[in-house]
Structure formats: structure tokens, C-alpha cells
Design a protein around this motif. Structure first.
Motif, PDB file in Angstrom:
ATOM      1  N   ASN A  84     -22.799 -19.351   7.831  1.00  0.00           N
ATOM      2  CA  ASN A  84     -22.782 -20.420   8.485  1.00  0.00           C
ATOM      3  C   ASN A  84     -21.636 -21.217   8.317  1.00  0.00           C
ATOM      4  O   ASN A  84     -20.988 -21.866   9.278  1.00  0.00           O
ATOM      5  CB  ASN A  84     -23.982 -21.140   8.442  1.00  0.00           C
ATOM      6  N   LYS A  88     -18.745 -22.162  10.954  1.00  0.00           N
ATOM      7  CA  LYS A  88     -18.284 -23.818  11.041  1.00  0.00           C
ATOM      8  C   LYS A  88     -16.801 -24.006  10.872  1.00  0.00           C
ATOM      9  O   LYS A  88     -16.067 -24.472  11.777  1.00  0.00           O
ATOM     10  CB  LYS A  88     -19.055 -24.687  10.246  1.00  0.00           C
ATOM     11  N   ASP A 132     -24.593 -28.511  14.534  1.00  0.00           N
ATOM     12  CA  ASP A 132     -24.522 -27.964  13.229  1.00  0.00           C
ATOM     13  C   ASP A 132     -26.114 -28.685  12.660  1.00  0.00           C
ATOM     14  O   ASP A 132     -26.289 -29.906  12.775  1.00  0.00           O
ATOM     15  CB  ASP A 132     -23.436 -28.713  12.360  1.00  0.00           C
ATOM     16  N   VAL A 137     -26.433 -23.215  12.708  1.00  0.00           N
ATOM     17  CA  VAL A 137     -25.303 -23.465  13.483  1.00  0.00           C
ATOM     18  C   VAL A 137     -25.159 -22.785  14.924  1.00  0.00           C
ATOM     19  O   VAL A 137     -25.724 -21.410  15.041  1.00  0.00           O
ATOM     20  CB  VAL A 137     -23.959 -23.421  12.666  1.00  0.00           C
TER      21      VAL A 137
END
Length: 163
Positions: A84, A88, A132, A137
Motif C-alpha cells: 500500500n 501510494k 487512502d 488504497v
């Protein structure tokens, strides 16, 4: 003349690189465990473009004309905590390329949603949405050449339908 050609090539590369960035993020994460992935190809949008014009209920903007203008759709939704942060970071790097403008931000109970758009006064050539949450996410990238006026009208009409 040489400067004009160089500028034109740079602009075209920017648009191509954006589509490649979305595809790259999709390819990097789509096969990981606890990841849901959806890709819709330009071929699917061409098939959909052969459908007759249709309007969403109560909306006078032809939805199918916007669909016909799309070139690619990439969706990654991850509940894999080991990737994740990397997902991101990759999405933020793409967004910070300077091409995208923040369209909307929403925060609620630990969830943050950002929607970014790229294009000019007449067209929208890219849309990125990043969600998020605490344990997941989601990344959505849509590439195309949509009429800004039609897209704005569709959004405005949809918003008024929900009120």
C-alpha cells in the motif's frame, strides 16, 4: 521552427507518458495478493462507441459520447498492507508530475479521497482518483480526450439529481 517542433513533441510525450504511468502502476500491482484490478482497453471503448447514443435518466448530456472519447481505464484496489505505501508513493509521483490539478479532496473518518484532472479549457485528457483508507488504497486512472463542457454538464446534472 525547430523550437515549435521540439515543443510539440514534448507535449505529445507528456500525454503519452501519463497513459504509460497509469498502465505501469496497473502492471506493477495488478497481480499482487489481496489486490483487485480492472483494465478496460481502447478496443472496449471502441466497441462501446458503436452503441447508440444514450442519456442518463434526467440528464441531457449523452453519456455514450463521453465513453466514446475514452482510451483506457485502470483500477487498482489493494488491501495488501505490504504494498500500500509503495502504491501510494507511485500514484503521488504520477500526480506530482505537474500535469494534474486537484479537482476535489474529501476526508471522513480516516478516509481521504483525492480527484485530479488534466487537460485544457476545452478537453480533459486524464483523470486520477486516489482513495487512502486505514487498511486499503485505491487508484483509478482514466485516459481519453473528453469534452470538458460535456463532462462538467454530466457532473452538474448528476449532482442536481442527488439533491
Amino acid at each position: 521552427m525547430k523550437k515549435i517542433i521540439t515543443a510539440a513533441v514534448s507535449i505529445l510525450l507528456t500525454f503519452t507518458l501519463s497513459a504509460q504511468e497509469g498502465r505501469s502502476i496497473y502492471n506493477r500491482y495488478s497481480e499482487a495478493e489481496n489486490v483487485s484490478a480492472v483494465y478496460i482497453s481502447p478496443a472496449m471503448f471502441r466497441i462501446m462507441g458503436k452503441l447508440p447514443e444514450m442519456n442518463l435518466s434526467g440528464n441531457d448530456v449523452p453519456f455514450s459520447s463521453i465513453v466514446k472519447s475514452l482510451n483506457g481505464f485502470y483500477l487498482i484496489e489493494s488491501e495488501n498492507s505490504s504494498i500500500n505505501a509503495s502504491l501510494k508513493a507511485d500514484a503521488e509521483k504520477m500526480i506530482r508530475s505537474g500535469r494534474y490539478e486537484l479537482l476535489m479532496e474529501a476526508r471522513d473518518s480516516g478516509q481521504t479521497v483525492h480527484i485530479y484532472i488534466s487537460g485544457d479549457e476545452q478537453t480533459v485528457d486524464g483523470l486520477v482518483m486516489f482513495v487512502d483508507e486505514k487498511d486499503s488504497v485505491a487508484f483509478i486512472n482514466i485516459d481519453g480526450n473528453m469534452s470538458r463542457a460535456k463532462l462538467e454538464k454530466l457532473i452538474a446534472d448528476s449532482a442536481s439529481d442527488t439533491q
